[in-house]
Design a protein around this motif. Structure first.
Motif, PDB file in Angstrom:
ATOM      1  N   ILE A  83       0.846  -1.196   0.000  1.00 45.34           N
ATOM      2  CA  ILE A  83       0.000   0.000   0.000  1.00 45.34           C
ATOM      3  C   ILE A  83       0.879   1.243   0.000  1.00 45.34           C
ATOM      4  O   ILE A  83       2.010   1.220   0.517  1.00 45.34           O
ATOM      5  CB  ILE A  83      -0.925   0.018   1.236  1.00 45.34           C
ATOM      6  CG1 ILE A  83      -1.942   1.160   1.122  1.00 45.34           C
ATOM      7  CG2 ILE A  83      -0.122   0.116   2.516  1.00 45.34           C
ATOM      8  CD1 ILE A  83      -2.981   1.151   2.231  1.00 45.34           C
ATOM      9  N   SER A  84       0.383   2.314  -0.580  1.00 42.88           N
ATOM     10  CA  SER A  84       1.107   3.588  -0.548  1.00 42.88           C
ATOM     11  C   SER A  84       0.620   4.386   0.654  1.00 42.88           C
ATOM     12  O   SER A  84      -0.474   4.964   0.637  1.00 42.88           O
ATOM     13  CB  SER A  84       0.872   4.378  -1.846  1.00 42.88           C
ATOM     14  OG  SER A  84       1.455   5.667  -1.740  1.00 42.88           O
ATOM     15  N   ASN A 214     -10.863   1.322   3.224  1.00 35.58           N
ATOM     16  CA  ASN A 214     -10.344   0.986   1.898  1.00 35.58           C
ATOM     17  C   ASN A 214      -8.882   0.557   1.970  1.00 35.58           C
ATOM     18  O   ASN A 214      -8.446  -0.365   1.266  1.00 35.58           O
ATOM     19  CB  ASN A 214     -10.498   2.169   0.946  1.00 35.58           C
ATOM     20  CG  ASN A 214     -11.951   2.467   0.608  1.00 35.58           C
ATOM     21  OD1 ASN A 214     -12.815   1.604   0.748  1.00 35.58           O
ATOM     22  ND2 ASN A 214     -12.239   3.681   0.178  1.00 35.58           N
ATOM     23  N   ALA A 215      -8.127   1.238   2.840  1.00 36.45           N
ATOM     24  CA  ALA A 215      -6.712   0.905   2.988  1.00 36.45           C
ATOM     25  C   ALA A 215      -6.532  -0.479   3.601  1.00 36.45           C
ATOM     26  O   ALA A 215      -5.696  -1.270   3.148  1.00 36.45           O
ATOM     27  CB  ALA A 215      -6.019   1.962   3.851  1.00 36.45           C
ATOM     28  N   THR A 217      -8.615  -2.955   3.478  1.00 35.01           N
ATOM     29  CA  THR A 217      -9.007  -3.942   2.464  1.00 35.01           C
ATOM     30  C   THR A 217      -7.869  -4.196   1.493  1.00 35.01           C
ATOM     31  O   THR A 217      -7.590  -5.350   1.114  1.00 35.01           O
ATOM     32  CB  THR A 217     -10.249  -3.450   1.695  1.00 35.01           C
ATOM     33  OG1 THR A 217     -11.332  -3.272   2.606  1.00 35.01           O
ATOM     34  CG2 THR A 217     -10.652  -4.448   0.626  1.00 35.01           C
ATOM     35  N   GLN A 218      -7.196  -3.135   1.106  1.00 32.92           N
ATOM     36  CA  GLN A 218      -6.066  -3.276   0.183  1.00 32.92           C
ATOM     37  C   GLN A 218      -4.923  -4.048   0.829  1.00 32.92           C
ATOM     38  O   GLN A 218      -4.275  -4.884   0.181  1.00 32.92           O
ATOM     39  CB  GLN A 218      -5.587  -1.897  -0.261  1.00 32.92           C
ATOM     40  CG  GLN A 218      -4.464  -1.932  -1.284  1.00 32.92           C
ATOM     41  CD  GLN A 218      -4.060  -0.545  -1.747  1.00 32.92           C
ATOM     42  OE1 GLN A 218      -4.779   0.428  -1.526  1.00 32.92           O
ATOM     43  NE2 GLN A 218      -2.915  -0.452  -2.399  1.00 32.92           N
ATOM     44  N   VAL A 219      -4.670  -3.790   2.098  1.00 33.69           N
ATOM     45  CA  VAL A 219      -3.589  -4.484   2.807  1.00 33.69           C
ATOM     46  C   VAL A 219      -3.885  -5.983   2.907  1.00 33.69           C
ATOM     47  O   VAL A 219      -3.002  -6.821   2.707  1.00 33.69           O
ATOM     48  CB  VAL A 219      -3.404  -3.878   4.215  1.00 33.69           C
ATOM     49  CG1 VAL A 219      -2.439  -4.729   5.036  1.00 33.69           C
ATOM     50  CG2 VAL A 219      -2.879  -2.454   4.110  1.00 33.69           C
ATOM     51  N   LYS A 220      -5.111  -6.338   3.220  1.00 34.39           N
ATOM     52  CA  LYS A 220      -5.486  -7.744   3.383  1.00 34.39           C
ATOM     53  C   LYS A 220      -5.319  -8.536   2.081  1.00 34.39           C
ATOM     54  O   LYS A 220      -5.133  -9.764   2.110  1.00 34.39           O
ATOM     55  CB  LYS A 220      -6.928  -7.845   3.884  1.00 34.39           C
ATOM     56  CG  LYS A 220      -7.101  -7.420   5.342  1.00 34.39           C
ATOM     57  CD  LYS A 220      -8.517  -7.654   5.815  1.00 34.39           C
ATOM     58  CE  LYS A 220      -8.715  -7.231   7.259  1.00 34.39           C
ATOM     59  NZ  LYS A 220      -7.872  -8.005   8.195  1.00 34.39           N
ATOM     60  N   LYS A 221      -5.390  -7.868   0.950  1.00 35.12           N
ATOM     61  CA  LYS A 221      -5.228  -8.555  -0.326  1.00 35.12           C
ATOM     62  C   LYS A 221      -3.810  -9.097  -0.506  1.00 35.12           C
ATOM     63  O   LYS A 221      -3.577  -9.966  -1.354  1.00 35.12           O
ATOM     64  CB  LYS A 221      -5.565  -7.607  -1.479  1.00 35.12           C
ATOM     65  CG  LYS A 221      -7.046  -7.258  -1.580  1.00 35.12           C
ATOM     66  CD  LYS A 221      -7.308  -6.319  -2.754  1.00 35.12           C
ATOM     67  CE  LYS A 221      -8.793  -5.979  -2.862  1.00 35.12           C
ATOM     68  NZ  LYS A 221      -9.063  -5.047  -3.993  1.00 35.12           N
ATOM     69  N   ALA A 222      -2.870  -8.571   0.278  1.00 38.97           N
ATOM     70  CA  ALA A 222      -1.472  -8.991   0.140  1.00 38.97           C
ATOM     71  C   ALA A 222      -1.107 -10.125   1.103  1.00 38.97           C
ATOM     72  O   ALA A 222       0.062 -10.459   1.237  1.00 38.97           O
ATOM     73  CB  ALA A 222      -0.548  -7.792   0.380  1.00 38.97           C
ATOM     74  N   GLU A 235      -1.505  -2.672   9.126  1.00 39.14           N
ATOM     75  CA  GLU A 235      -2.861  -2.324   9.567  1.00 39.14           C
ATOM     76  C   GLU A 235      -2.808  -1.397  10.778  1.00 39.14           C
ATOM     77  O   GLU A 235      -3.596  -0.447  10.885  1.00 39.14           O
ATOM     78  CB  GLU A 235      -3.641  -3.586   9.910  1.00 39.14           C
ATOM     79  CG  GLU A 235      -4.048  -4.410   8.700  1.00 39.14           C
ATOM     80  CD  GLU A 235      -4.784  -5.678   9.096  1.00 39.14           C
ATOM     81  OE1 GLU A 235      -4.789  -6.019  10.299  1.00 39.14           O
ATOM     82  OE2 GLU A 235      -5.375  -6.333   8.211  1.00 39.14           O
TER      83      GLU A 235
END
Length: 262
Positions: A83-84, A214-215, A217-222, A235
């Motif tokens: 994530i950025s 949203n952040a 959710t993006q982190v969990k994808k990794a 997180e």
């Protein structure tokens, strides 16, 4: 002989009593003194030290755990594939900027400096803030004057913008001078503005929660490419950043509320 036996028995008695009363709470076993015949009292030796044990309670453990919690500060370059953090920070900063803009546009006390700056005037050349077309000055608590000498062709548009604004104004035109009579600011009006400020604050917090969600959710994808510990740390970093901006929202709201209520 009896005294010697008692001296030998006392440590054993202490050890046997401790397990019987042990609990998560503080346990204190006071001295154990067996009744003796009166004839021995005058020759009794001083009792041995009492047996004392201390146990941490659940409450004290919770306080200790809370005190040991430390902030996470992850180098953004280490997690850029996940994530950025910089972009997320910019998104949260934009929420704070929007809140300040909402406060400026909608919550100004009518006779305060800059009270009319947010009014936008639609002209043939485009839309412009009123303070770019005319010189605004506060003559008294009940009168604001707009000097439109620099753009006389925009007098009619400026007058219309003032009349149609949410401030319920009734401007009067005298050549290139626009006089704006300001109704007296009542306590009720101030309280209504303070309630509106709270609504804007809640809206900003909701936007922060959306950015945070949203952040996360993006982190969990990794989770399939990085370790669980790394996911947890990122997180936590995201949560801390969101909490920091939420605290800024509260600070802005407190300051604005004090200004509005006087």
């Amino acid at each position: 002989m009896t005294l010697s036996l008692l001296g030998l028995m006392r440590p054993a008695l202490c050890r046997s009593l401790v397990p019987m009363v042990r609990s998560p709470q503080l346990v204190v076993i006071t001295r154990v003194q067996l009744p003796l015949p009166n004839i021995f009292h005058q020759n009794m030796v001083p009792p041995a030290a009492s047996c004392v044990r201390f146990y941490a309670t659940k409450k004290s453990k919770a306080k200790a755990a809370k005190g040991q919690a430390s902030k996470v500060n992850i180098n953004s370059s280490l997690v850029e594939d996940i994530i950025s953090l910089e972009e997320m920070k910019e998104d949260m900063a934009a929420v704070l900027t929007t809140l300040k803009d909402d406060f400026s546009r909608n919550l100004s006390i009518r006779t305060s400096p800059g009270a009319l700056d947010h009014i936008v005037v639609s002209t043939a050349d485009g839309k412009f803030p009123l303070n770019q077309l005319g010189q605004i000055s506060v003559k008294s608590p009940q009168l604001i004057v707009v000097n439109m000498t620099g753009f006389p062709e925009a007098v009619a548009a400026a007058t219309r913008a003032l009349r149609e604004s949410s401030m319920k104004l009734n401007p009067e035109v005298d050549g290139t001078i626009i006089r704006v009579a300001i109704p007296k600011v009542t306590r009720e009006h101030r309280e209504n503005l303070a309630k509106l400020a709270k609504q804007f604050g809640n809206k900003a917090k909701e936007s922060l929660r959306r950015v945070r969600s949203n952040a996360i959710t993006q982190v969990k994808k990794a989770k399939d490419t990085v370790s669980e510990d790394t996911i947890h740390l990122v997180e936590k970093q995201v949560g801390q950043m969101a909490d920091s901006f939420a605290a800024d929202v509260d600070k802005q709201l407190t300051t604005k509320t004090k200004e509005l209520l006087g």
